[in-house]
Design a protein around this motif. Structure first.
Motif, PDB file in Angstrom:
ATOM      1  N   GLN A   1     -86.165  -4.286  64.064  1.00 48.98           N
ATOM      2  CA  GLN A   1     -84.852  -4.915  63.887  1.00 48.98           C
ATOM      3  C   GLN A   1     -83.889  -3.834  63.377  1.00 48.98           C
ATOM      4  OE1 GLN A   1     -84.269  -7.994  64.956  1.00 48.98           O
ATOM      5  NE2 GLN A   1     -86.418  -8.208  65.538  1.00 48.98           N
ATOM      6  N   ALA A   2     -83.725  -3.723  62.077  1.00 49.48           N
ATOM      7  CA  ALA A   2     -82.871  -2.671  61.517  1.00 49.48           C
ATOM      8  C   ALA A   2     -83.473  -2.177  60.214  1.00 49.48           C
ATOM      9  CB  ALA A   2     -81.454  -3.192  61.299  1.00 49.48           C
ATOM     10  N   PRO A   3     -84.666  -1.556  60.278  1.00 56.64           N
ATOM     11  CA  PRO A   3     -85.388  -1.195  59.054  1.00 56.64           C
ATOM     12  C   PRO A   3     -84.635  -0.259  58.135  1.00 56.64           C
ATOM     13  CG  PRO A   3     -86.297  -0.044  60.964  1.00 56.64           C
ATOM     14  CD  PRO A   3     -85.345  -1.070  61.490  1.00 56.64           C
ATOM     15  N   ALA A   4     -83.751   0.580  58.686  1.00 56.81           N
ATOM     16  CA  ALA A   4     -83.020   1.520  57.849  1.00 56.81           C
ATOM     17  C   ALA A   4     -82.076   0.814  56.879  1.00 56.81           C
ATOM     18  CB  ALA A   4     -82.233   2.502  58.731  1.00 56.81           C
ATOM     19  N   ALA A   5     -81.821  -0.480  57.117  1.00 57.02           N
ATOM     20  CA  ALA A   5     -80.951  -1.229  56.214  1.00 57.02           C
ATOM     21  C   ALA A   5     -81.530  -1.279  54.803  1.00 57.02           C
ATOM     22  CB  ALA A   5     -80.756  -2.643  56.744  1.00 57.02           C
ATOM     23  N   ALA A   6     -82.853  -1.256  54.682  1.00 62.19           N
ATOM     24  CA  ALA A   6     -83.469  -1.267  53.349  1.00 62.19           C
ATOM     25  C   ALA A   6     -83.044  -0.049  52.544  1.00 62.19           C
ATOM     26  CB  ALA A   6     -84.998  -1.309  53.476  1.00 62.19           C
ATOM     27  N   GLN A   7     -82.876   1.088  53.220  1.00 64.02           N
ATOM     28  CA  GLN A   7     -82.445   2.295  52.525  1.00 64.02           C
ATOM     29  C   GLN A   7     -81.050   2.113  51.945  1.00 64.02           C
ATOM     30  OE1 GLN A   7     -84.333   4.962  52.000  1.00 64.02           O
ATOM     31  NE2 GLN A   7     -82.734   6.002  50.842  1.00 64.02           N
ATOM     32  N   SER A   8     -80.172   1.437  52.699  1.00 64.86           N
ATOM     33  CA  SER A   8     -78.807   1.219  52.209  1.00 64.86           C
ATOM     34  C   SER A   8     -78.806   0.326  50.973  1.00 64.86           C
ATOM     35  CB  SER A   8     -77.940   0.603  53.312  1.00 64.86           C
ATOM     36  OG  SER A   8     -78.319  -0.731  53.586  1.00 64.86           O
ATOM     37  N   VAL A   9     -79.725  -0.623  50.924  1.00 68.67           N
ATOM     38  CA  VAL A   9     -79.835  -1.480  49.746  1.00 68.67           C
ATOM     39  C   VAL A   9     -80.214  -0.645  48.536  1.00 68.67           C
ATOM     40  CG1 VAL A   9     -81.161  -3.347  48.686  1.00 68.67           C
ATOM     41  CG2 VAL A   9     -80.404  -3.562  51.057  1.00 68.67           C
ATOM     42  N   LEU A  10     -81.210   0.220  48.694  1.00 71.34           N
ATOM     43  CA  LEU A  10     -81.678   1.037  47.577  1.00 71.34           C
ATOM     44  C   LEU A  10     -80.647   2.079  47.159  1.00 71.34           C
ATOM     45  CD1 LEU A  10     -85.404   1.525  48.634  1.00 71.34           C
ATOM     46  CD2 LEU A  10     -84.467  -0.066  46.958  1.00 71.34           C
ATOM     47  N   GLN A  11     -79.714   2.379  48.056  1.00 68.06           N
ATOM     48  CA  GLN A  11     -78.652   3.329  47.720  1.00 68.06           C
ATOM     49  C   GLN A  11     -77.436   2.640  47.106  1.00 68.06           C
ATOM     50  OE1 GLN A  11     -78.122   5.195  51.539  1.00 68.06           O
ATOM     51  NE2 GLN A  11     -79.694   6.739  51.171  1.00 68.06           N
TER      52      GLN A  11
ATOM     53  N   ALA B   1     -75.608  -0.129  48.379  1.00 63.51           N
ATOM     54  CA  ALA B   1     -74.550  -0.623  49.266  1.00 63.51           C
ATOM     55  C   ALA B   1     -74.288  -2.117  49.102  1.00 63.51           C
ATOM     56  CB  ALA B   1     -74.911  -0.326  50.723  1.00 63.51           C
ATOM     57  N   PHE B   2     -75.228  -2.842  48.477  1.00 62.41           N
ATOM     58  CA  PHE B   2     -75.095  -4.292  48.384  1.00 62.41           C
ATOM     59  C   PHE B   2     -75.254  -4.778  46.942  1.00 62.41           C
ATOM     60  CE2 PHE B   2     -76.157  -3.385  52.746  1.00 62.41           C
ATOM     61  CZ  PHE B   2     -75.244  -4.173  53.431  1.00 62.41           C
ATOM     62  N   THR B   3     -74.646  -5.907  46.675  1.00 57.01           N
ATOM     63  CA  THR B   3     -74.650  -6.484  45.330  1.00 57.01           C
ATOM     64  C   THR B   3     -76.033  -7.019  44.974  1.00 57.01           C
ATOM     65  OG1 THR B   3     -72.326  -7.123  45.519  1.00 57.01           O
ATOM     66  CG2 THR B   3     -73.643  -8.291  43.870  1.00 57.01           C
ATOM     67  N   ASP B   4     -76.498  -6.685  43.799  1.00 56.80           N
ATOM     68  CA  ASP B   4     -77.749  -7.231  43.281  1.00 56.80           C
ATOM     69  C   ASP B   4     -77.469  -8.678  42.855  1.00 56.80           C
ATOM     70  OD1 ASP B   4     -80.019  -7.950  41.877  1.00 56.80           O
ATOM     71  OD2 ASP B   4     -80.186  -6.045  40.807  1.00 56.80           O
ATOM     72  N   LEU B   5     -78.117  -9.610  43.538  1.00 56.30           N
ATOM     73  CA  LEU B   5     -77.865 -11.037  43.314  1.00 56.30           C
ATOM     74  C   LEU B   5     -78.885 -11.681  42.389  1.00 56.30           C
ATOM     75  CD1 LEU B   5     -77.013 -12.022  47.019  1.00 56.30           C
ATOM     76  CD2 LEU B   5     -75.407 -11.520  45.156  1.00 56.30           C
ATOM     77  N   THR B   6     -79.743 -10.863  41.782  1.00 55.35           N
ATOM     78  CA  THR B   6     -80.825 -11.415  40.966  1.00 55.35           C
ATOM     79  C   THR B   6     -80.301 -12.324  39.858  1.00 55.35           C
ATOM     80  OG1 THR B   6     -82.060  -9.371  41.391  1.00 55.35           O
ATOM     81  CG2 THR B   6     -82.912 -10.833  39.678  1.00 55.35           C
ATOM     82  N   GLU B   7     -79.268 -11.903  39.146  1.00 50.19           N
ATOM     83  CA  GLU B   7     -78.763 -12.711  38.032  1.00 50.19           C
ATOM     84  C   GLU B   7     -78.148 -14.024  38.510  1.00 50.19           C
ATOM     85  OE1 GLU B   7     -74.788 -11.722  36.274  1.00 50.19           O
ATOM     86  OE2 GLU B   7     -75.098  -9.786  37.281  1.00 50.19           O
ATOM     87  N   TYR B   8     -77.692 -14.070  39.746  1.00 46.48           N
ATOM     88  CA  TYR B   8     -77.050 -15.274  40.287  1.00 46.48           C
ATOM     89  C   TYR B   8     -78.066 -16.283  40.849  1.00 46.48           C
ATOM     90  CZ  TYR B   8     -72.898 -12.240  40.344  1.00 46.48           C
ATOM     91  OH  TYR B   8     -71.872 -11.393  40.018  1.00 46.48           O
ATOM     92  N   LEU B   9     -79.263 -15.792  41.195  1.00 48.34           N
ATOM     93  CA  LEU B   9     -80.183 -16.640  41.944  1.00 48.34           C
ATOM     94  C   LEU B   9     -81.577 -16.796  41.345  1.00 48.34           C
ATOM     95  CD1 LEU B   9     -79.276 -15.332  45.539  1.00 48.34           C
ATOM     96  CD2 LEU B   9     -78.680 -17.557  44.576  1.00 48.34           C
TER      97      LEU B   9
END
Length: 547
Positions: free
Chosen positions: A140-150, A152-160
């Motif tokens: 699919q788009a496995p490289a997207a995981a790298q962008s998360v670790l860098q 690029a996206f909001t950590d939603l842990t506290e919200y969810l």
């Protein structure tokens, strides 16, 4: 370079744009979102077996789960996958969606074939839409995981996590396995699109063809499976007097061949050994036995002659034309409303059904457990870091809460079928999509985080859904999970797609006779030397930390 390889390079190049490093953890440390049981609905049958979908003996009378538009006005941009052509400019369904959400949805719709490339391009550009479809799976788009670790996206842990998800009650209905398997290094970065655990490798079979071969039930072993699949080619199952039908339309390793891998006990991607080490599926004797079997099927003509090159659309065209006896697509609640007229299929409820692969010497095969998700919707870091970051994140999660409404609800019925009287009509209480192609095309942007696939609803006799549920209860104990689900290997991100493509190309070469089965030994060595051993080591390290 392949699209996925280009994507990995682009993401690596943009690492300086994504912000500070994100917190890393382990899935064992993650407090999963609290799970709420579904409210009782007439016709609903809840299984007592974990991982088995809820069944519905009738389509529920639509009920509301969201009383007010979740949005606060303005525009919400989205990046979404679609499996249909772009929708028309004048779109009544999209206008109604805007009204219901309280915002204007401005989508970027991407085909499955372009997902990896466009995911990387958009993220590298830095202007990431508000709700972004991420699918980190290989293929699919496995490289997207790298962008998360860098970052690029909001950590939603506290919200969810934990009870925080109760602010979004529809999302709290999602199965816990979906949240767990969507997490990345012990954190939540997106709202998953849940799928059933029992889905991988359960294709749709032409049961009417099976009966024409004189078979009264599912194949009981490898010999009966071979007789069925070759019979779909040689015994004129469509009765037109021509030799123009086949069993299978694709030679991809993990698609229509999956039931055969199941039949021989091939591991689900990796096998976790007792000493904590991992063995790749292609390294096993079981994979070699399955490959020899598939070679025999090819020689016997069970595969369509263009099976090595058929695209997904070409495969489905062959299926819809009544030329193929087995489709890789599972017969689930999402697929059923769109079952087109197939030549020879008089009643899909009796003429189509799941193939339950047997063990090669009898019994039940070891079925692959899916990851339980097909991507997730993430929120870019720039949103969370803005002046009104928390308020905006909560607004977007409230919108996802609407989009994640349960099956049969008024919201889910609208998202799945559209506007009543326009995109669909109710016939005896059952939504029936319009036959007008332009009206059906309006729903091209409907692929969000809706949990429709996690339930069993089979229109027809009321007992069908419950029968399917009971079958699932028997099969779930025979499923095996991929031990590396939700683990991150940096080398898998960068090298995995190319390695997988090499494996598939070599597999096709062996099956079609360009190389002997003995070439598997060389293939295994190449895979290990070109990055496979490094991926193994990284996954083993992640596994050791997660225990």
């Amino acid at each position: 370079m392949t699209g996925a390889a280009v994507g990995a390079a682009a993401l690596a190049a943009c690492s300086g744009k994504t912000g500070a490093a994100v917190p890393h953890g382990d899935v064992k440390d993650l407090k999963l979102p609290a799970h709420l049981d579904p409210s009782p609905v007439p016709g609903q049958v809840v299984s007592s077996t974990a991982g088995v979908p809820v069944a519905f003996t009738r389509y529920p009378a639509p009920y509301r789960t969201v009383t007010e538009p979740p949005g606060h006005g303005g525009t919400v941009t989205t990046f979404q996958i679609t499996y249909t052509p772009p929708p028309p400019a004048n779109n009544r369904w999209a206008d109604e969606l805007d009204k219901r959400l309280g915002v204007h949805i401005k989508p970027t719709l991407v085909s499955a074939a372009d997902l990896a490339q466009k995911t990387a391009t958009v993220i590298a550009g830095g202007d990431i839409p508000d709700l972004f479809y991420l699918n980190t799976a290989t293929g699919q788009a496995p490289a997207a995981a790298q962008s998360v670790l860098q970052g690029a996206f909001t950590d939603l842990t506290e919200y969810l996590s934990g009870d925080a998800v109760r602010d979004y009650p529809n999302l709290a209905l999602f199965p816990s396995y979906a949240w767990k398997n969507a997490s990345i290094e012990g954190r939540i970065y997106g709202v998953p699109r849940p799928e059933p655990l029992l889905q991988s490798g359960i294709p749709t079979l032409r049961l009417d063809w099976l009966r024409k071969l004189g078979m009264t039930g599912q194949p009981a072993d490898a010999d009966e499976m071979f007789a069925m699949l070759t019979g779909f080619r040689g015994q004129d199952p469509d009765g037109n007097g021509k030799k123009d039908t086949w069993a299978l339309s694709s030679l991809q390793i993990y698609w229509q061949s999956t039931p055969i891998l199941n039949m021989f006990g091939v591991p689900n991607n990796w096998r976790l050994e007792k000493d904590g080490t991992l063995t790749k599926d292609i390294e096993t004797d079981e994979f070699e036995a399955a490959t020899e079997y598939i070679v025999k099927l090819w020689k016997a003509g069970a595969f369509h002659p263009n099976a090595a090159a058929n695209t997904y659309d070409q495969q489905m065209a062959l299926w819809n034309a009544g030329k193929i006896g087995m489709s890789g697509a599972a017969l689930n609640t999402t697929y059923i409303p769109d079952v087109p007229p197939i030549p020879g299929v008089k009643n899909w409820a009796t003429d189509l059904g799941p193939l339950i692969p047997p063990g090669h010497d009898g019994g039940v095969a070891s079925l692959y457990q899916s990851s339980g998700i097909f991507g997730m919707f993430a929120i870019p870091a720039k949103v969370g870091k803005s002046a009104k970051g928390k308020e905006r994140v909560k607004e977007l999660l409230s919108i996802l809460n609407y989009l994640g409404a349960p099956f049969g609800s008024e919201e889910n019925t609208f998202l799945t079928y559209g506007v009543e009287g326009w995109n669909y009509d109710l016939t005896h209480g059952v939504p029936v999509k319009s036959t007008d192609t332009s009206r059906r095309a309006e729903l091209a942007g409907q692929y969000f985080c809706e949990p429709t696939e996690t339930v069993l609803y089979l229109p027809g006799p009321p007992t069908m859904s419950v029968t399917a549920q009971k079958q699932a209860e028997k099969l779930i104990p025979h499923t095996i999970a991929d031990p590396t689900v939700n683990l991150v290997s940096q080398s898998s991100v960068s090298r995995g797609p190319a390695l997988q493509q090499n494996l598939n190309d070599a597999f096709v070469g062996i099956v079609t006779g360009r190389k002997p089965v003995s070439a598997l030994k060389q293939l295994r060595g190449q895979w290990a030397g070109q990055g496979g051993d490094t991926i193994r080591r990284e996954f083993q390290q992640s596994l050791a930390k997660s225990r």
